[in-house]
Design a protein around this motif. Structure first.
Motif, short mmCIF file in Angstrom:
data_model
loop_
_atom_site.label_atom_id
_atom_site.label_comp_id
_atom_site.label_asym_id
_atom_site.label_seq_id
_atom_site.Cartn_x
_atom_site.Cartn_y
_atom_site.Cartn_z
N LEU A 69 -5.92 20.01 -7.32
CA LEU A 69 -6.41 18.96 -6.42
C LEU A 69 -6.41 19.45 -4.96
O LEU A 69 -7.34 19.14 -4.21
N GLU A 70 -5.39 20.22 -4.59
CA GLU A 70 -5.37 20.78 -3.23
C GLU A 70 -6.52 21.76 -3.04
O GLU A 70 -7.13 21.80 -1.97
N ASP A 71 -6.83 22.57 -4.06
CA ASP A 71 -7.96 23.49 -3.98
C ASP A 71 -9.27 22.73 -3.78
O ASP A 71 -10.11 23.13 -2.96
N ILE A 72 -9.43 21.64 -4.50
CA ILE A 72 -10.65 20.84 -4.37
C ILE A 72 -10.75 20.27 -2.96
O ILE A 72 -11.80 20.34 -2.33
N GLU A 73 -9.65 19.71 -2.45
CA GLU A 73 -9.65 19.14 -1.10
C GLU A 73 -9.93 20.19 -0.03
O GLU A 73 -10.58 19.91 0.97
N ALA A 74 -9.47 21.43 -0.27
CA ALA A 74 -9.66 22.50 0.72
C ALA A 74 -11.01 23.19 0.55
O ALA A 74 -11.35 24.08 1.33
N GLY A 75 -11.77 22.82 -0.48
CA GLY A 75 -13.09 23.42 -0.67
C GLY A 75 -13.06 24.75 -1.39
O GLY A 75 -14.03 25.51 -1.34
#
Length: 64
Positions: free
Chosen positions: A41-47
């Motif tokens: 989820l952090e990867d998705i939020e960070a692009g």
């Protein structure tokens, strides 16, 4: 004795020193590790998400 929970971020190489100090003071240290879902989820939020049309496209992106 009243206890408080405190969260701190320290470099990994300093952790043994922090554990030694905590043991001398009678403190307890617990560490939390993020689950794969939380990291994703952090990867998705960070692009940090990549898209490929098919397997060939994905391999071409990986190998450059």
């Amino acid at each position: 004795m009243e206890a408080f929970n405190v969260q701190i971020n320290v470099p990994k190489e300093d952790l043994p020193f922090l554990r030694k100090i905590a043991k001398g003071m009678g403190w307890t240290i617990t560490s939390t590790k993020k689950s794969g879902v939380e990291q994703g989820l952090e990867d998705i939020e960070a692009g940090r998400v990549y898209h490929a049309a098919n397997a060939k496209d994905m391999i071409a992106q990986i190998l450059g």
